[in-house]
Design a protein around this motif. Structure first.
Motif, mmCIF file in Angstrom:
data_model
loop_
_atom_site.group_PDB
_atom_site.id
_atom_site.type_symbol
_atom_site.label_atom_id
_atom_site.label_comp_id
_atom_site.label_asym_id
_atom_site.label_seq_id
_atom_site.Cartn_x
_atom_site.Cartn_y
_atom_site.Cartn_z
ATOM 1 N N ARG A 97 48.475 21.583 35.296
ATOM 2 C CA ARG A 97 47.525 21.208 34.242
ATOM 3 C C ARG A 97 47.490 22.208 33.090
ATOM 4 N N HIS A 98 47.683 23.478 33.410
ATOM 5 C CA HIS A 98 47.607 24.506 32.377
ATOM 6 C C HIS A 98 48.686 25.552 32.599
ATOM 7 N N ARG A 99 49.058 26.190 31.510
ATOM 8 C CA ARG A 99 50.018 27.300 31.550
ATOM 9 C C ARG A 99 49.400 28.476 30.829
ATOM 10 N N LEU A 100 49.407 29.605 31.483
ATOM 11 C CA LEU A 100 48.974 30.841 30.838
ATOM 12 C C LEU A 100 50.196 31.749 30.757
ATOM 13 N N VAL A 123 50.004 36.360 26.645
ATOM 14 C CA VAL A 123 48.785 36.618 25.856
ATOM 15 C C VAL A 123 47.533 36.573 26.719
ATOM 16 N N ALA A 124 47.594 35.951 27.884
ATOM 17 C CA ALA A 124 46.443 35.863 28.775
ATOM 18 C C ALA A 124 46.459 36.943 29.861
ATOM 19 N N THR A 125 47.401 37.869 29.780
ATOM 20 C CA THR A 125 47.454 38.961 30.745
ATOM 21 C C THR A 125 46.713 40.167 30.191
ATOM 22 N N LYS A 126 46.496 41.125 31.058
ATOM 23 C CA LYS A 126 45.876 42.383 30.633
ATOM 24 C C LYS A 126 46.937 43.469 30.755
ATOM 25 N N TYR A 127 47.160 44.176 29.682
ATOM 26 C CA TYR A 127 48.201 45.202 29.629
ATOM 27 C C TYR A 127 47.579 46.548 30.007
ATOM 28 N N VAL A 128 48.036 47.114 31.126
ATOM 29 C CA VAL A 128 47.514 48.384 31.622
ATOM 30 C C VAL A 128 48.682 49.275 32.037
ATOM 31 N N ASN A 129 48.732 50.471 31.473
ATOM 32 C CA ASN A 129 49.762 51.457 31.833
ATOM 33 C C ASN A 129 51.179 50.874 31.813
ATOM 34 N N GLY A 130 51.487 50.126 30.781
ATOM 35 C CA GLY A 130 52.834 49.603 30.598
ATOM 36 C C GLY A 130 53.177 48.368 31.396
ATOM 37 N N SER A 147 40.038 36.170 35.517
ATOM 38 C CA SER A 147 38.837 35.836 34.741
ATOM 39 C C SER A 147 39.206 35.054 33.486
ATOM 40 N N LYS A 148 40.457 35.149 33.051
ATOM 41 C CA LYS A 148 40.921 34.390 31.883
ATOM 42 C C LYS A 148 40.964 32.885 32.167
ATOM 43 N N LEU A 149 40.912 32.519 33.435
ATOM 44 C CA LEU A 149 40.925 31.101 33.797
ATOM 45 C C LEU A 149 39.587 30.436 33.484
ATOM 46 N N ASN A 150 38.554 31.241 33.377
ATOM 47 C CA ASN A 150 37.214 30.727 33.134
ATOM 48 C C ASN A 150 36.809 29.715 34.220
ATOM 49 N N TYR A 174 45.366 32.725 43.885
ATOM 50 C CA TYR A 174 46.555 33.136 43.139
ATOM 51 C C TYR A 174 47.668 33.353 44.152
ATOM 52 N N ILE A 175 48.711 32.545 44.084
ATOM 53 C CA ILE A 175 49.827 32.610 45.026
ATOM 54 C C ILE A 175 51.017 33.230 44.316
ATOM 55 N N SER A 176 51.573 34.286 44.923
ATOM 56 C CA SER A 176 52.721 34.940 44.313
ATOM 57 C C SER A 176 53.433 35.816 45.331
ATOM 58 N N GLY A 177 54.707 35.999 45.087
ATOM 59 C CA GLY A 177 55.490 36.929 45.883
ATOM 60 C C GLY A 177 55.161 38.372 45.557
ATOM 61 N N HIS A 178 54.489 38.569 44.446
ATOM 62 C CA HIS A 178 54.082 39.911 44.026
ATOM 63 C C HIS A 178 52.596 39.908 43.681
ATOM 64 N N ALA A 179 51.826 39.140 44.422
ATOM 65 C CA ALA A 179 50.417 38.901 44.094
ATOM 66 C C ALA A 179 49.616 40.189 43.976
ATOM 67 N N LEU A 180 49.704 41.030 44.966
ATOM 68 C CA LEU A 180 48.855 42.224 44.985
ATOM 69 C C LEU A 180 49.255 43.245 43.928
ATOM 70 N N GLU A 181 50.499 43.196 43.474
ATOM 71 C CA GLU A 181 50.959 44.129 42.445
ATOM 72 C C GLU A 181 50.795 43.586 41.034
ATOM 73 N N SER A 182 50.481 42.292 40.900
ATOM 74 C CA SER A 182 50.472 41.699 39.565
ATOM 75 C C SER A 182 49.127 41.111 39.148
ATOM 76 N N CYS A 183 48.126 41.216 40.014
ATOM 77 C CA CYS A 183 46.849 40.553 39.744
ATOM 78 C C CYS A 183 45.698 41.559 39.809
ATOM 79 N N LEU A 184 44.751 41.412 38.911
ATOM 80 C CA LEU A 184 43.592 42.309 38.869
ATOM 81 C C LEU A 184 42.510 41.928 39.877
ATOM 82 N N GLN A 185 42.640 40.774 40.510
ATOM 83 C CA GLN A 185 41.660 40.329 41.504
ATOM 84 C C GLN A 185 42.364 40.123 42.848
ATOM 85 N N PRO A 186 42.661 41.204 43.583
ATOM 86 C CA PRO A 186 43.407 41.080 44.840
ATOM 87 C C PRO A 186 42.714 40.217 45.887
ATOM 88 N N GLU A 187 41.408 40.100 45.806
ATOM 89 C CA GLU A 187 40.668 39.283 46.777
ATOM 90 C C GLU A 187 40.972 37.795 46.628
#
Length: 177
Positions: free
Chosen positions: A60-63, A66-73, A80-83, A91-104
């Motif tokens: 339904r949507h693509r982010l 521009v919808a990411t948060k840039y921290v330490n490169g 939270s950008k999903l509103n 959030y499902i990802s092969g690198h979820a815990l390293e790429s997301c600000l909400q690990p929970e």
């Protein structure tokens, strides 16, 4: 999650491969979820790839970046950008815990690097369908209960135990009559 794998080579240029089961995964889960693709790439790269990947309109949507948060490169997905209510976001990802600000909210899966026998997406369908149909009020404790485990295998084992308990309870009622 890595739905695609892109390779560049001298002879063929850019080549993009779909993760096994991605079409069935998206099509089935779109019945239960608002599916959003969240990439750290620029939209000029994401949009054409998504046009080819999602021919049935399941996403339904693509982010994009521009919808990411840039921290330490590094660009992080900020859910939270999903509103949307964070209690209902996965959030499902092969690198979820390293790429997301909400690990929970993360459901980590094995990263995909062109393994033809990969079944990660299909294996997650029973859990994700259960969560949607059970109307879990907060997904975060559910995800935490799987921490450090093979999520799909653990869900099947838990389901088997619940089924056996129900069978034992039901057979116990028959004998008491």
């Amino acid at each position: 999650m890595r739905l695609l794998y892109t390779q560049i080579g001298r002879e063929r240029g850019w080549r993009t491969f779909k993760r096994p089961g991605v079409d069935a995964f998206l099509e089935h889960l779109a019945k239960f979820y608002e599916v959003v693709v969240y990439s750290d790439q620029l939209s000029m790269y994401v949009d054409p790839v998504m046009e080819r990947l999602d021919t049935k309109g399941c996403v339904r949507h693509r982010l994009s970046r521009v919808a990411t948060k840039y921290v330490n490169g590094k660009h992080y997905r900020d859910l939270s950008k999903l509103n949307r209510d964070p209690a209902r976001v996965i959030y499902i990802s092969g690198h979820a815990l390293e790429s997301c600000l909400q690990p929970e909210n993360c459901l980590p899966i094995k990263p995909w690097k062109l393994e033809a026998e990969d079944t990660q997406l299909i294996d997650l369908i029973p859990l994700l369908e259960y969560v949607a149909t059970a109307r879990v009020s907060d997904i975060r404790p559910v995800l935490a209960s799987f921490e450090g485990r093979d999520i799909a295998a653990e869900f099947l084992e838990r389901s088997r135990r619940v089924f056996e308990q129900k069978q034992q309870h039901a057979s116990g009622r028959i004998w008491r009559r």
